[in-house]
Structure formats: C-alpha cells, structure tokens
Motif scaffolding. Structure first.
Motif, mmCIF file in Angstrom:
data_model
loop_
_atom_site.group_PDB
_atom_site.id
_atom_site.type_symbol
_atom_site.label_atom_id
_atom_site.label_comp_id
_atom_site.label_asym_id
_atom_site.label_seq_id
_atom_site.Cartn_x
_atom_site.Cartn_y
_atom_site.Cartn_z
ATOM 1 N N SER A 8 45.242 43.415 37.834
ATOM 2 C CA SER A 8 44.566 42.714 39.021
ATOM 3 C C SER A 8 43.022 42.437 38.354
ATOM 4 C CB SER A 8 44.135 44.528 39.629
ATOM 5 O OG SER A 8 44.103 45.636 38.973
ATOM 6 N N SER A 9 43.042 42.714 36.800
ATOM 7 C CA SER A 9 41.494 42.393 36.819
ATOM 8 C C SER A 9 41.792 41.031 35.745
ATOM 9 C CB SER A 9 41.250 43.128 35.569
ATOM 10 O OG SER A 9 42.308 43.653 34.491
ATOM 11 N N ILE A 10 43.348 40.823 35.270
ATOM 12 C CA ILE A 10 43.147 39.313 35.049
ATOM 13 C C ILE A 10 43.698 38.358 35.984
ATOM 14 C CG2 ILE A 10 45.003 38.463 33.873
ATOM 15 C CD1 ILE A 10 45.772 40.581 31.545
ATOM 16 N N GLN A 11 44.158 38.704 37.371
ATOM 17 C CA GLN A 11 44.347 38.047 38.654
ATOM 18 C C GLN A 11 42.938 37.701 38.908
ATOM 19 O OE1 GLN A 11 46.952 40.460 41.185
ATOM 20 N NE2 GLN A 11 48.667 39.645 39.900
ATOM 21 N N LYS A 12 42.475 38.742 39.371
ATOM 22 C CA LYS A 12 40.842 38.815 39.743
ATOM 23 C C LYS A 12 40.164 37.207 38.683
ATOM 24 C CE LYS A 12 40.172 42.480 42.176
ATOM 25 N NZ LYS A 12 39.632 44.098 41.945
ATOM 26 N N ARG A 13 40.693 37.465 37.359
ATOM 27 C CA ARG A 13 40.046 36.427 36.903
ATOM 28 C C ARG A 13 40.412 34.959 36.622
ATOM 29 N NH1 ARG A 13 39.897 40.298 32.589
ATOM 30 N NH2 ARG A 13 41.729 39.026 31.420
ATOM 31 N N LEU A 14 41.330 34.883 37.583
ATOM 32 C CA LEU A 14 42.468 34.002 37.601
ATOM 33 C C LEU A 14 42.142 32.990 38.564
ATOM 34 C CD1 LEU A 14 45.933 34.307 35.908
ATOM 35 C CD2 LEU A 14 43.557 33.641 35.064
ATOM 36 N N ILE A 15 40.718 34.156 39.602
ATOM 37 C CA ILE A 15 40.895 33.587 41.414
ATOM 38 C C ILE A 15 40.072 32.071 40.908
ATOM 39 C CG2 ILE A 15 40.239 33.737 43.134
ATOM 40 C CD1 ILE A 15 41.448 36.178 43.224
ATOM 41 N N PRO A 16 39.749 32.013 39.944
ATOM 42 C CA PRO A 16 38.184 30.661 40.011
ATOM 43 C C PRO A 16 38.896 29.768 39.826
ATOM 44 C CG PRO A 16 37.377 32.891 39.282
ATOM 45 C CD PRO A 16 38.696 32.822 39.821
ATOM 46 N N SER A 17 39.812 30.078 38.373
ATOM 47 C CA SER A 17 40.543 28.360 38.540
ATOM 48 C C SER A 17 41.881 28.435 38.834
ATOM 49 C CB SER A 17 41.599 29.702 36.807
ATOM 50 O OG SER A 17 40.735 29.629 36.002
ATOM 51 N N TYR A 18 42.068 29.257 40.050
ATOM 52 C CA TYR A 18 43.362 28.493 41.443
ATOM 53 C C TYR A 18 42.465 27.633 41.935
ATOM 54 C CZ TYR A 18 46.449 32.278 38.956
ATOM 55 O OH TYR A 18 47.511 32.273 38.533
#
Length: 276
Positions: A8-18
C-alpha cells in the motif's frame, strides 16, 4: 500484514506519477479529439471554440470533396511516401550495416561528417537541390520528391546503432558456408533487424507524408498535388471554412495513424534498441 502495508505504501508513492501520466495523456490526446470534433461542426462553431461533436460532418465532407481533388492528393501522397520509405530503408540500412560491421578509422571520420549534415537546415539546401533536380529532369516526378530524403543521417545512425547487436559469429559462419556479403545482408541481417526496419518505416513514412516545403518547390503542377499542399489550399482563401479544413486534416492524418498503429509494437522495440 507487513507485506500489505509495504504494498500500500508503494501504491501511495505511485499516485503522483499516475496523476502526472493522466495529465500528460490528456494533453497529448486533446488536439486529436478537438480535430475530430471540429470536423463535425460549422466554421463559426469552430471559431467560437466549441469542443462538442456536431452534426455537420457529412456536409463538411461534401464541401471538401467539392472544393479539392482529395482522391488525387491521397494517391500522390501515398505513392510518394511509399516509394520513398522503401528506398530509404534499403539505402540507410545498407549504410548503417556497412559503417558498423565493416568499420575502420576512415569510415568513422566519414560518419562524423555525415552527422554534421544534420545541423544544416533544409531551407539552406532548397535552391541547390532544385537546380540539381531541374537538370536531371525530375521536376514534378516522384524521383524529385524522394531523392533528397532517401538517405538521412538520423536513419543511418539508427541502423548503425542497432547493427551493434548483430552477432558477428553468424556472419563468419555464413561466409564459411559460402554465402556472399549481399546474401548475408538480405537473408540474415534484414530478418534480425525487422524491429529497426519497422521503426524506421514509421518515421520515414510520416516525414514523407507530412512533407510540405520541398514538395511545394519541386511539384508545381496541379496534378502533382499532395495532401499537405491540399490542406494549405484550404487555408489560403480570404475566408476559411474551419470545419472543412479540419475534415481535410482528419483525412490527411488517417494513413499515418494506420501505419503507426499497425507497427506500434515493432516501433517501440526498434526505438528502444537504437538507443541502447
């Protein structure tokens, strides 16, 4: 639990990229969407900035075919772009193959000079090229259209870079078996480099299809008109019908879109291989 928290932490970090990718994708696709919607609206609606689809696509299409010889423009552009693409792929791949697999210091210096030619603007070569084509009798011919562009430094560099991945052992084994150098190129090199050929084909076809300045100089007969020249005619009047103009742009874009979507996988592989 720790794995779920880590995921979940990895997914949160990827949100700005998305979010960034969505914004960039929208900016990239919006002009294409606006072109299609404008082709279905009246000229005054396009001038006012209307983005929604209208009900005047058929009317704009009829006006386009009534005012311009679209069939002739498509035919000329297709012939010119196809012939230039085929010959350019053969010439540039032979050059890149020779520069890399038979290279020496002299060829490396020649290649450096060739790369310097990329710095020369096209406008600076128009007059010498026109005089040359005029003496050869290539005015208003497909040969006059394509000859200045069948050997480009960028494509030669691209084929040379990808030729570094071609196994030398295969060449040596083929020579032992009695295969000629030409046979090695056509029977072994070309199949291995099919992704590079696909990428080069997309680039060359799009450049040839969208070319305007050189065809405007070398093709001065009405029956030699190309699609970019036809689009320029639509925008050259005192009053411009923007709906008809966008319909013409849409027609002009269809062949390049077809070529790209058919070869997009090989295009990505070829471009990736050329910069390794």
């Amino acid at each position: 639990m720790t794995k779920k928290k880590h995921g979940s932490s990895i997914q949160k970090r990827l949100i700005p990229s998305y979010i960034f990718l969505v914004i960039v994708s929208f900016i990239s696709v919006f002009p294409f969407f606006w072109m299609i919607s404008a082709a279905t609206n009246k000229s005054i609606d396009v001038a006012r900035g209307r983005i929604a689809f209208g009900g005047y696509a058929l009317e704009n299409l009829k006006k386009l075919f009534a005012s311009q010889n679209v069939a002739l423009g498509m035919k000329n552009s297709l012939i010119n772009a196809t012939v230039q693409t085929i010959i350019a792929l053969l010439v540039c791949s032979l050059a890149g193959y020779g520069f890399e697999l038979y290279h020496d210091k002299a060829k490396d210096k020649l290649f450096s000079v060739l790369l310097l030619a990329m710095m020369i603007p096209q406008v600076a070569t128009l007059i010498p090229l026109f005089k040359m084509m005029s003496k050869l009798g290539f005015i208003n011919t497909v040969w006059g259209f394509m000859l200045p562009a069948i050997s480009t430094p960028f494509l030669i560099m691209m084929f040379r870079q990808n030729s570094r991945n071609f196994p030398i052992d295969i060449m040596e084994a083929a020579r032992i078996d009695g295969l000629s150098e030409i046979g090695i190129f056509f029977k072994m090199y070309m199949p291995v480099q099919k992704s590079t050929y696909a990428a080069a084909a997309v680039i060359t076809f799009m450049n040839a299809w969208n070319s305007y300045l050189w065809p405007k100089v070398i093709l001065n007969k009405p029956d030699a008109i190309t699609m970019p020249m036809l689009i320029a005619n639509l925008a050259a009047g005192y009053t411009v019908d923007y709906g008809v103009l966008m319909m013409g742009v849409l027609f002009c874009s269809i062949p390049t879109m077809i070529v790209f979507f058919v070869l997009q996988k090989q295009f990505a592989e070829g471009i990736t291989g050329s910069v390794k």
